[in-house]
Scaffold this motif. Structure first.
Motif, PDB file in Angstrom:
ATOM      1  N   TYR A 103       0.838  -1.204   0.000  1.00  0.00           N
ATOM      2  CA  TYR A 103       0.000   0.000   0.000  1.00  0.00           C
ATOM      3  C   TYR A 103       0.869   1.248   0.000  1.00  0.00           C
ATOM      4  O   TYR A 103       0.653   2.181  -0.792  1.00  0.00           O
ATOM      5  N   GLN A 104       1.876   1.291   0.854  1.00  0.00           N
ATOM      6  CA  GLN A 104       2.763   2.446   0.903  1.00  0.00           C
ATOM      7  C   GLN A 104       3.504   2.644  -0.416  1.00  0.00           C
ATOM      8  O   GLN A 104       3.701   3.772  -0.867  1.00  0.00           O
ATOM      9  N   ILE A 105       3.918   1.553  -1.035  1.00  0.00           N
ATOM     10  CA  ILE A 105       4.636   1.635  -2.304  1.00  0.00           C
ATOM     11  C   ILE A 105       3.784   2.288  -3.389  1.00  0.00           C
ATOM     12  O   ILE A 105       4.297   3.006  -4.258  1.00  0.00           O
ATOM     13  N   LEU A 106       2.486   2.058  -3.356  1.00  0.00           N
ATOM     14  CA  LEU A 106       1.612   2.629  -4.384  1.00  0.00           C
ATOM     15  C   LEU A 106       1.424   4.130  -4.235  1.00  0.00           C
ATOM     16  O   LEU A 106       0.930   4.789  -5.156  1.00  0.00           O
TER      17      LEU A 106
ATOM     18  N   HIS B 119       2.908   8.169  -3.163  1.00  0.00           N
ATOM     19  CA  HIS B 119       3.954   9.032  -3.713  1.00  0.00           C
ATOM     20  C   HIS B 119       5.301   8.818  -3.027  1.00  0.00           C
ATOM     21  O   HIS B 119       6.355   8.924  -3.671  1.00  0.00           O
ATOM     22  N   GLU B 120       5.270   8.491  -1.716  1.00  0.00           N
ATOM     23  CA  GLU B 120       6.523   8.429  -0.959  1.00  0.00           C
ATOM     24  C   GLU B 120       6.290   7.697   0.352  1.00  0.00           C
ATOM     25  O   GLU B 120       5.199   7.738   0.923  1.00  0.00           O
ATOM     26  N   PHE B 121       7.339   7.005   0.824  1.00  0.00           N
ATOM     27  CA  PHE B 121       7.318   6.389   2.148  1.00  0.00           C
ATOM     28  C   PHE B 121       8.731   6.464   2.715  1.00  0.00           C
ATOM     29  O   PHE B 121       9.679   6.858   2.016  1.00  0.00           O
ATOM     30  N   VAL B 122       8.895   6.112   3.989  1.00  0.00           N
ATOM     31  CA  VAL B 122      10.207   6.130   4.634  1.00  0.00           C
ATOM     32  C   VAL B 122      10.799   4.728   4.536  1.00  0.00           C
ATOM     33  O   VAL B 122      10.190   3.749   4.963  1.00  0.00           O
ATOM     34  N   ASN B 123      12.015   4.629   3.972  1.00  0.00           N
ATOM     35  CA  ASN B 123      12.618   3.313   3.768  1.00  0.00           C
ATOM     36  C   ASN B 123      13.396   2.858   4.996  1.00  0.00           C
ATOM     37  O   ASN B 123      13.419   3.519   6.035  1.00  0.00           O
ATOM     38  N   ASP B 124      14.055   1.702   4.865  1.00  0.00           N
ATOM     39  CA  ASP B 124      14.786   1.113   5.985  1.00  0.00           C
ATOM     40  C   ASP B 124      16.012   1.916   6.377  1.00  0.00           C
ATOM     41  O   ASP B 124      16.572   1.702   7.452  1.00  0.00           O
ATOM     42  N   LEU B 125      16.434   2.845   5.531  1.00  0.00           N
ATOM     43  CA  LEU B 125      17.575   3.714   5.832  1.00  0.00           C
ATOM     44  C   LEU B 125      17.135   5.019   6.483  1.00  0.00           C
ATOM     45  O   LEU B 125      17.965   5.888   6.748  1.00  0.00           O
ATOM     46  N   GLY B 126      15.826   5.139   6.727  1.00  0.00           N
ATOM     47  CA  GLY B 126      15.297   6.354   7.333  1.00  0.00           C
ATOM     48  C   GLY B 126      15.161   7.509   6.369  1.00  0.00           C
ATOM     49  O   GLY B 126      15.012   8.661   6.799  1.00  0.00           O
TER      50      GLY B 126
ATOM     51  N   PRO C 240      13.369   9.284   2.705  1.00  0.00           N
ATOM     52  CA  PRO C 240      12.186   9.226   1.839  1.00  0.00           C
ATOM     53  C   PRO C 240      12.471   8.379   0.599  1.00  0.00           C
ATOM     54  O   PRO C 240      13.512   8.529  -0.043  1.00  0.00           O
ATOM     55  N   GLU C 241      11.544   7.487   0.280  1.00  0.00           N
ATOM     56  CA  GLU C 241      11.674   6.609  -0.881  1.00  0.00           C
ATOM     57  C   GLU C 241      10.504   6.885  -1.824  1.00  0.00           C
ATOM     58  O   GLU C 241       9.343   6.842  -1.410  1.00  0.00           O
ATOM     59  N   PRO C 242      10.791   7.169  -3.094  1.00  0.00           N
ATOM     60  CA  PRO C 242       9.680   7.411  -4.022  1.00  0.00           C
ATOM     61  C   PRO C 242       8.832   6.160  -4.218  1.00  0.00           C
ATOM     62  O   PRO C 242       9.345   5.048  -4.313  1.00  0.00           O
ATOM     63  N   GLY C 243       7.527   6.367  -4.251  1.00  0.00           N
ATOM     64  CA  GLY C 243       6.614   5.292  -4.592  1.00  0.00           C
ATOM     65  C   GLY C 243       6.221   5.374  -6.054  1.00  0.00           C
ATOM     66  O   GLY C 243       6.889   6.036  -6.851  1.00  0.00           O
ATOM     67  N   LEU C 244       5.133   4.710  -6.401  1.00  0.00           N
ATOM     68  CA  LEU C 244       4.699   4.658  -7.799  1.00  0.00           C
ATOM     69  C   LEU C 244       3.683   5.740  -8.144  1.00  0.00           C
ATOM     70  O   LEU C 244       3.394   5.963  -9.319  1.00  0.00           O
ATOM     71  N   GLY C 245       3.119   6.394  -7.140  1.00  0.00           N
ATOM     72  CA  GLY C 245       2.159   7.458  -7.403  1.00  0.00           C
ATOM     73  C   GLY C 245       0.832   6.979  -7.966  1.00  0.00           C
ATOM     74  O   GLY C 245       0.108   7.764  -8.587  1.00  0.00           O
ATOM     75  N   LEU C 246       0.481   5.715  -7.720  1.00  0.00           N
ATOM     76  CA  LEU C 246      -0.793   5.192  -8.208  1.00  0.00           C
ATOM     77  C   LEU C 246      -1.942   5.517  -7.255  1.00  0.00           C
ATOM     78  O   LEU C 246      -3.108   5.425  -7.631  1.00  0.00           O
ATOM     79  N   LEU C 247      -1.608   5.870  -6.023  1.00  0.00           N
ATOM     80  CA  LEU C 247      -2.571   6.385  -5.056  1.00  0.00           C
ATOM     81  C   LEU C 247      -2.069   7.735  -4.553  1.00  0.00           C
ATOM     82  O   LEU C 247      -0.853   7.907  -4.347  1.00  0.00           O
ATOM     83  N   ASP C 248      -2.986   8.652  -4.335  1.00  0.00           N
ATOM     84  CA  ASP C 248      -2.616   9.985  -3.857  1.00  0.00           C
ATOM     85  C   ASP C 248      -2.459   9.963  -2.337  1.00  0.00           C
ATOM     86  O   ASP C 248      -3.262  10.527  -1.594  1.00  0.00           O
ATOM     87  N   VAL C 249      -1.412   9.263  -1.887  1.00  0.00           N
ATOM     88  CA  VAL C 249      -1.097   9.171  -0.459  1.00  0.00           C
ATOM     89  C   VAL C 249       0.419   9.276  -0.302  1.00  0.00           C
ATOM     90  O   VAL C 249       1.178   9.036  -1.238  1.00  0.00           O
ATOM     91  N   HIS C 250       0.848   9.631   0.896  1.00  0.00           N
ATOM     92  CA  HIS C 250       2.254   9.518   1.255  1.00  0.00           C
ATOM     93  C   HIS C 250       2.347   9.030   2.693  1.00  0.00           C
ATOM     94  O   HIS C 250       1.457   9.295   3.505  1.00  0.00           O
TER      95      HIS C 250
ATOM     96  N   ASN D 231      -0.455  -4.389  11.725  1.00  0.00           N
ATOM     97  CA  ASN D 231       0.833  -4.401  12.424  1.00  0.00           C
ATOM     98  C   ASN D 231       1.784  -3.523  11.629  1.00  0.00           C
ATOM     99  O   ASN D 231       2.442  -3.991  10.697  1.00  0.00           O
ATOM    100  N   HIS D 232       1.835  -2.243  11.957  1.00  0.00           N
ATOM    101  CA  HIS D 232       2.657  -1.310  11.176  1.00  0.00           C
ATOM    102  C   HIS D 232       3.051  -0.117  12.025  1.00  0.00           C
ATOM    103  O   HIS D 232       2.342   0.278  12.962  1.00  0.00           O
ATOM    104  N   GLN D 233       4.181   0.472  11.663  1.00  0.00           N
ATOM    105  CA  GLN D 233       4.645   1.699  12.293  1.00  0.00           C
ATOM    106  C   GLN D 233       4.321   2.911  11.424  1.00  0.00           C
ATOM    107  O   GLN D 233       4.358   4.047  11.877  1.00  0.00           O
ATOM    108  N   GLY D 234       4.007   2.641  10.159  1.00  0.00           N
ATOM    109  CA  GLY D 234       3.780   3.725   9.218  1.00  0.00           C
ATOM    110  C   GLY D 234       2.502   4.490   9.481  1.00  0.00           C
ATOM    111  O   GLY D 234       1.536   3.976  10.048  1.00  0.00           O
ATOM    112  N   VAL D 235       2.501   5.744   9.050  1.00  0.00           N
ATOM    113  CA  VAL D 235       1.330   6.618   9.085  1.00  0.00           C
ATOM    114  C   VAL D 235       1.101   7.098   7.660  1.00  0.00           C
ATOM    115  O   VAL D 235       2.012   7.653   7.037  1.00  0.00           O
ATOM    116  N   THR D 236      -0.083   6.857   7.137  1.00  0.00           N
ATOM    117  CA  THR D 236      -0.351   7.189   5.743  1.00  0.00           C
ATOM    118  C   THR D 236      -1.363   8.330   5.654  1.00  0.00           C
ATOM    119  O   THR D 236      -2.460   8.246   6.207  1.00  0.00           O
TER     120      THR D 236
END
Length: 242
Positions: A97-100, A102-109, A111-121, A152-157
């Motif tokens: 879901y996060q990958i779809l 615009h952006e998410f936080v990767n394992d290196l801390g 910002p990682e670009p997503g695919l932009g298929l959903l208007d979320v970050h 079970n997630h730490q992310g906030v979308t």
């Protein structure tokens, strides 16, 4: 409906398949075959190109590093974006879901670009992880019963202006923003934090994807006994725990 066929693509099971998410592909395939549909299932590993001719694409959850690798490969490949441009249906879970977005936080801390298929970050939450059963009401435009699943997630979308909340939580954290939203969707692309796997708990979601892919308003009925027993059990257990 035996003359109809369905091409089901499960993306990167070697990277994104935690908490039994591959069960979603099994349920969609099973629900289609119960309607006597001809189903071709393609499991696409991360070293293979994503076909553009699929009807339904499924993406599961994963750990932080595999999520980054999956995003990198999907961006380079471009097949999923082209499939959506061709009208394909996509259903994603958690890391997928996060990958779809615009952006998410990767394992290196970073910002990682997503695919932009959903208007979320997606950002990383500062508090406790979102863990536990969730009960939510799916967007009424989708005409589906309440959503049950396990998060079970730490992310906030965060949803942008063109993304619709997939559901509104009765209890649970959902997107983690505090506004009661869970997941997101547009016309053909769906995202949720729900594991379970979510299709086993909510088989009507699988039916929705099939109907959208076939461009039909209804499917022949099937035996719902096992699914409803599981739904009732998990909803009762979650309700009792709140």
């Amino acid at each position: 409906m035996s003359d109809s066929s369905l091409r089901l693509v499960w993306i990167y099971p070697d990277l994104l398949s935690t908490y039994g998410d591959q069960g979603n592909a099994l349920v969609v395939e099973r629900r289609a075959r119960q309607r006597r549909l001809n189903v071709t299932r393609i499991d696409v590993r991360s070293d293979q190109p994503v076909p553009t001719s699929g009807d339904i694409y499924l993406i599961g959850g994963g750990e932080d590093r595999p999520q980054r690798l999956a995003a990198e490969r999907l961006r380079r490949d471009g097949g999923l974006q082209r499939a959506v441009d061709n009208g394909a249906i996509v259903f994603s879970v958690c890391a997928g879901y996060q990958i779809l977005g615009h952006e998410f936080v990767n394992d290196l801390g970073r910002p990682e670009p997503g695919l932009g298929l959903l208007d979320v970050h997606s950002t990383r939450g500062e508090g406790a992880r979102c863990v536990g059963d969730v009960l939510a009401d799916i967007d009424e435009r989708l005409n589906l019963p309440p959503l049950t699943g396990f998060e079970n997630h730490q992310g906030v979308t965060h949803l942008g202006p063109t993304a619709r909340p997939f559901a509104k939580v009765r209890f649970g954290r959902g997107n983690g923003t505090g506004d009661g939203t869970e997941g997101a969707w547009n016309d053909t692309v769906f995202g949720t934090y729900m594991h379970g796997p979510v299709m086993a708990r909510n088989p009507q979601i699988a039916d929705l994807l099939i109907k959208l892919a076939l461009d039909v308003n209804a499917l022949p009925p099937v035996d719902e006994t096992w699914y409803e027993a599981l739904r009732d059990e998990r909803i009762a257990a979650a309700t009792a725990a709140t």
